[in-house]
Scaffold this motif. Structure first.
Motif, PDB file in Angstrom:
ATOM      1  N   ARG A 168      82.331  18.933  41.184  1.00  0.00           N
ATOM      2  CA  ARG A 168      81.861  19.505  39.921  1.00  0.00           C
ATOM      3  C   ARG A 168      80.946  18.526  39.187  1.00  0.00           C
ATOM      4  NH1 ARG A 168      87.296  21.271  37.410  1.00  0.00           N
ATOM      5  NH2 ARG A 168      88.180  20.280  39.242  1.00  0.00           N
ATOM      6  N   TYR A 169      81.270  17.239  39.262  1.00  0.00           N
ATOM      7  CA  TYR A 169      80.364  16.238  38.692  1.00  0.00           C
ATOM      8  C   TYR A 169      78.994  16.340  39.375  1.00  0.00           C
ATOM      9  CZ  TYR A 169      84.127  13.519  36.389  1.00  0.00           C
ATOM     10  OH  TYR A 169      85.140  13.074  35.606  1.00  0.00           O
ATOM     11  N   ARG A 170      79.023  16.427  40.695  1.00  0.00           N
ATOM     12  CA  ARG A 170      77.773  16.472  41.442  1.00  0.00           C
ATOM     13  C   ARG A 170      76.954  17.710  41.074  1.00  0.00           C
ATOM     14  NH1 ARG A 170      76.194  17.084  46.871  1.00  0.00           N
ATOM     15  NH2 ARG A 170      77.789  18.624  47.254  1.00  0.00           N
ATOM     16  N   GLN A 171      77.640  18.829  40.884  1.00  0.00           N
ATOM     17  CA  GLN A 171      76.940  20.049  40.496  1.00  0.00           C
ATOM     18  C   GLN A 171      76.138  19.813  39.214  1.00  0.00           C
ATOM     19  OE1 GLN A 171      76.544  22.934  41.988  1.00  0.00           O
ATOM     20  NE2 GLN A 171      75.340  23.777  40.284  1.00  0.00           N
ATOM     21  N   ILE A 172      76.766  19.114  38.287  1.00  0.00           N
ATOM     22  CA  ILE A 172      76.090  18.833  37.013  1.00  0.00           C
ATOM     23  C   ILE A 172      74.898  17.899  37.236  1.00  0.00           C
ATOM     24  CG2 ILE A 172      76.377  17.655  34.790  1.00  0.00           C
ATOM     25  CD1 ILE A 172      79.287  18.775  34.790  1.00  0.00           C
ATOM     26  N   MET A 173      75.102  16.846  38.020  1.00  0.00           N
ATOM     27  CA  MET A 173      73.986  15.936  38.322  1.00  0.00           C
ATOM     28  C   MET A 173      72.842  16.700  38.983  1.00  0.00           C
ATOM     29  SD  MET A 173      74.844  12.929  37.219  1.00  0.00           S
ATOM     30  CE  MET A 173      73.776  11.751  38.042  1.00  0.00           C
ATOM     31  N   HIS A 174      73.209  17.541  39.929  1.00  0.00           N
ATOM     32  CA  HIS A 174      72.197  18.309  40.675  1.00  0.00           C
ATOM     33  C   HIS A 174      71.386  19.195  39.727  1.00  0.00           C
ATOM     34  CE1 HIS A 174      70.773  19.963  44.549  1.00  0.00           C
ATOM     35  NE2 HIS A 174      70.552  21.040  43.834  1.00  0.00           N
ATOM     36  N   GLU A 175      72.090  19.903  38.863  1.00  0.00           N
ATOM     37  CA  GLU A 175      71.402  20.783  37.916  1.00  0.00           C
ATOM     38  C   GLU A 175      70.469  19.991  37.006  1.00  0.00           C
ATOM     39  OE1 GLU A 175      75.184  23.857  37.400  1.00  0.00           O
ATOM     40  OE2 GLU A 175      74.372  22.821  35.641  1.00  0.00           O
ATOM     41  N   GLU A 176      70.960  18.886  36.472  1.00  0.00           N
ATOM     42  CA  GLU A 176      70.177  18.141  35.477  1.00  0.00           C
ATOM     43  C   GLU A 176      68.964  17.461  36.109  1.00  0.00           C
ATOM     44  OE1 GLU A 176      70.493  18.325  32.252  1.00  0.00           O
ATOM     45  OE2 GLU A 176      72.259  19.604  32.345  1.00  0.00           O
ATOM     46  N   VAL A 177      69.123  16.933  37.326  1.00  0.00           N
ATOM     47  CA  VAL A 177      67.965  16.316  37.979  1.00  0.00           C
ATOM     48  C   VAL A 177      66.926  17.390  38.301  1.00  0.00           C
ATOM     49  CG1 VAL A 177      67.126  15.066  40.011  1.00  0.00           C
ATOM     50  CG2 VAL A 177      69.249  14.350  38.900  1.00  0.00           C
ATOM     51  N   MET A 178      67.379  18.510  38.854  1.00  0.00           N
ATOM     52  CA  MET A 178      66.420  19.561  39.242  1.00  0.00           C
ATOM     53  C   MET A 178      65.688  20.146  38.032  1.00  0.00           C
ATOM     54  SD  MET A 178      66.144  19.558  42.451  1.00  0.00           S
ATOM     55  CE  MET A 178      64.910  20.843  42.378  1.00  0.00           C
ATOM     56  N   LYS A 179      66.319  20.074  36.859  1.00  0.00           N
ATOM     57  CA  LYS A 179      65.633  20.560  35.649  1.00  0.00           C
ATOM     58  C   LYS A 179      64.430  19.683  35.304  1.00  0.00           C
ATOM     59  CE  LYS A 179      69.591  22.301  33.052  1.00  0.00           C
ATOM     60  NZ  LYS A 179      70.491  21.943  31.934  1.00  0.00           N
ATOM     61  N   GLN A 180      64.485  18.413  35.689  1.00  0.00           N
ATOM     62  CA  GLN A 180      63.481  17.448  35.228  1.00  0.00           C
ATOM     63  C   GLN A 180      62.360  17.205  36.223  1.00  0.00           C
ATOM     64  OE1 GLN A 180      63.473  16.474  32.157  1.00  0.00           O
ATOM     65  NE2 GLN A 180      65.459  17.429  31.761  1.00  0.00           N
ATOM     66  N   VAL A 181      62.588  17.527  37.495  1.00  0.00           N
ATOM     67  CA  VAL A 181      61.593  17.174  38.517  1.00  0.00           C
ATOM     68  C   VAL A 181      61.082  18.426  39.224  1.00  0.00           C
ATOM     69  CG1 VAL A 181      62.592  14.903  38.926  1.00  0.00           C
ATOM     70  CG2 VAL A 181      63.378  16.848  40.281  1.00  0.00           C
ATOM     71  N   ASN A 182      59.824  18.387  39.641  1.00  0.00           N
ATOM     72  CA  ASN A 182      59.283  19.514  40.408  1.00  0.00           C
ATOM     73  C   ASN A 182      59.340  19.215  41.903  1.00  0.00           C
ATOM     74  OD1 ASN A 182      57.398  17.492  40.168  1.00  0.00           O
ATOM     75  ND2 ASN A 182      55.630  18.862  40.045  1.00  0.00           N
ATOM     76  N   PHE A 183      60.522  18.767  42.326  1.00  0.00           N
ATOM     77  CA  PHE A 183      60.771  18.571  43.743  1.00  0.00           C
ATOM     78  C   PHE A 183      61.316  19.862  44.341  1.00  0.00           C
ATOM     79  CE2 PHE A 183      61.721  13.739  43.560  1.00  0.00           C
ATOM     80  CZ  PHE A 183      60.555  13.430  44.229  1.00  0.00           C
ATOM     81  N   GLN A 184      61.044  20.042  45.611  1.00  0.00           N
ATOM     82  CA  GLN A 184      61.725  21.099  46.353  1.00  0.00           C
ATOM     83  C   GLN A 184      63.226  20.787  46.328  1.00  0.00           C
ATOM     84  OE1 GLN A 184      60.485  21.370  50.504  1.00  0.00           O
ATOM     85  NE2 GLN A 184      62.498  22.241  51.005  1.00  0.00           N
ATOM     86  N   ASN A 185      64.056  21.820  46.172  1.00  0.00           N
ATOM     87  CA  ASN A 185      65.507  21.628  46.126  1.00  0.00           C
ATOM     88  C   ASN A 185      66.086  21.748  47.529  1.00  0.00           C
ATOM     89  OD1 ASN A 185      68.231  21.598  45.664  1.00  0.00           O
ATOM     90  ND2 ASN A 185      68.178  23.101  43.987  1.00  0.00           N
ATOM     91  N   ARG A 186      66.523  20.623  48.074  1.00  0.00           N
ATOM     92  CA  ARG A 186      67.089  20.630  49.428  1.00  0.00           C
ATOM     93  C   ARG A 186      68.590  20.882  49.434  1.00  0.00           C
ATOM     94  NH1 ARG A 186      64.019  18.177  53.327  1.00  0.00           N
ATOM     95  NH2 ARG A 186      65.850  17.266  54.335  1.00  0.00           N
ATOM     96  N   GLY A 187      69.169  20.967  48.241  1.00  0.00           N
ATOM     97  CA  GLY A 187      70.562  21.386  48.176  1.00  0.00           C
ATOM     98  C   GLY A 187      71.568  20.272  47.980  1.00  0.00           C
TER      99      GLY A 187
END
Ligand code: ZN
Length: 341
Positions: free
Chosen positions: A104-123
């Motif tokens: 669940r911590y990782r889910q939050i990190m994943h969401e917050e990083v993806m909000k800030q960067v225009n990287f492709q999301n590899r999951g």
């Protein structure tokens, strides 16, 4: 006080991946330092320790040992990917599910990083990496773009882009640990941590509302990992460190384990197993409490001592208590170090 361990991957003689004129070790350090700056400038209620703050060789074992000894609540390892691909992905240990605390911590990190960067999301991924396996606390490893991919590398050469990566990490950490923002509008003297407290744990002068501060004050390890163990021993399920759970845990410890209800009142008899005892055998209720029938052990020394409400005394000097694994009998005869309260 959330203890955040930032681990910029590689360093010194270990360059990490290289490509497009970049070395992974330099990019990871730049990102980690930016995360630290953002957290320290904009948030409060945390401490940060880093595996390195310069271009230094640090072994993987030294990193996890350092975080473990410090008693970090969260281990955040920052890396740049390579080897044919593009975009962002992150890892938790392969033994863990997305539904657990670390997941669940990782889910939050994943969401917050993806909000800030225009990287492709590899999951969201899992792996048996050293830092994920050997860290004693929740841990995440982020792979922030591919150093050998022209478009990713072009982004990683931009300081403003690294700032965005760092912002995503910092916001994730702040969300996970409910760090409060530093605001210019007067923070009063007791701001630290108390804003996280939703339940009325306050009961008089000199008493803290923070489980971490309380544990420290009694000389007990206050890391997340130890609080999770404590929560289990007091019957608090699925501990994730929410304010409500922390309040319940604090009240449970203070009341000697009677966390669920108050009906037994102050007349309840309690027993204290001192910190000098490293283990204390438990027995299922339906067996004779002799050594060969023991099914488990409590670990009083790990908690600075343990106190339980005595629910019953089925044999002389054998009492029934509520443990993290349900009700158990323990022997507390005068030849032991147990103390009745
Ligand atoms: Zn790496």
């Amino acid at each position: 006080m959330a203890k955040i361990y930032l681990d910029p991957g590689h360093g010194g003689s270990d360059t990490g991946a290289v490509g497009q004129g970049l070395q992974e070790k330099n990019v990871t350090l730049a990102i980690a330092l930016k995360i630290r700056n953002i957290l320290n400038n904009r948030y409060q209620g945390h401490q940060i320790r880093m595996s390195r703050t310069s271009d230094r060789t640090v072994s993987l074992t030294a990193r996890t040992n350092d975080a473990n000894q410090w008693g970090a609540d969260y281990f955040v390892s920052i890396h740049i990917n390579a080897g044919g691909g593009s975009g962002y992905e992150d890892f938790i240990h392969s033994s863990l599910s997305n539904q657990g605390v670390t997941g669940r911590y990782r889910q939050i990190m994943h969401e917050e990083v993806m909000k800030q960067v225009n990287f492709q999301n590899r999951g969201r991924k899992q792996a048996n990496f050293h830092v994920l396996r050997e860290s004693a606390m929740s841990a995440v490893l982020t792979e922030n773009g591919f150093i050998d991919h022209a478009a990713d590398a072009a982004k990683l050469k931009s300081d403003a882009f690294l700032e965005q990566i760092a912002l995503g990490h910092a916001r994730g950490i702040a969300r996970i640990f409910q760090l409060s923002s530093k605001s210019s509008s007067g923070s009063s003297g007791n701001s630290g941590g108390s804003s996280n407290n939703q339940g009325g744990a306050s009961s008089g002068a000199g008493k803290t509302n923070s489980i971490v501060d309380y544990l420290k004050s009694v000389g007990t390890d206050s890391s997340f990992a130890n609080r999770a163990r404590l929560a289990g021993s007091y019957g608090i399920q699925n501990y994730t460190g929410t304010a409500a759970q922390n309040t319940r845990l604090l009240n449970a410890i203070r009341s000697g384990g009677n966390s669920g209800n108050t009906s037994t009142g102050s007349s309840a008899k309690r027993v204290h197993l001192p910190a000098s005892a490293s283990t204390w055998r438990t027995y299922p209720l339906n067996v004779t409490p002799v050594k060969k029938n023991s099914d488990w052990s409590l670990t009083p020394s790990a908690f600075g001592g343990l106190t339980y409400t005595i629910l019953a005394e089925p044999y002389p000097n054998v009492v029934t208590i509520q443990t993290g694994r349900g009700r158990r009998n323990i022997y507390i005869g005068p030849d032991t170090s147990a103390r009745r309260l």
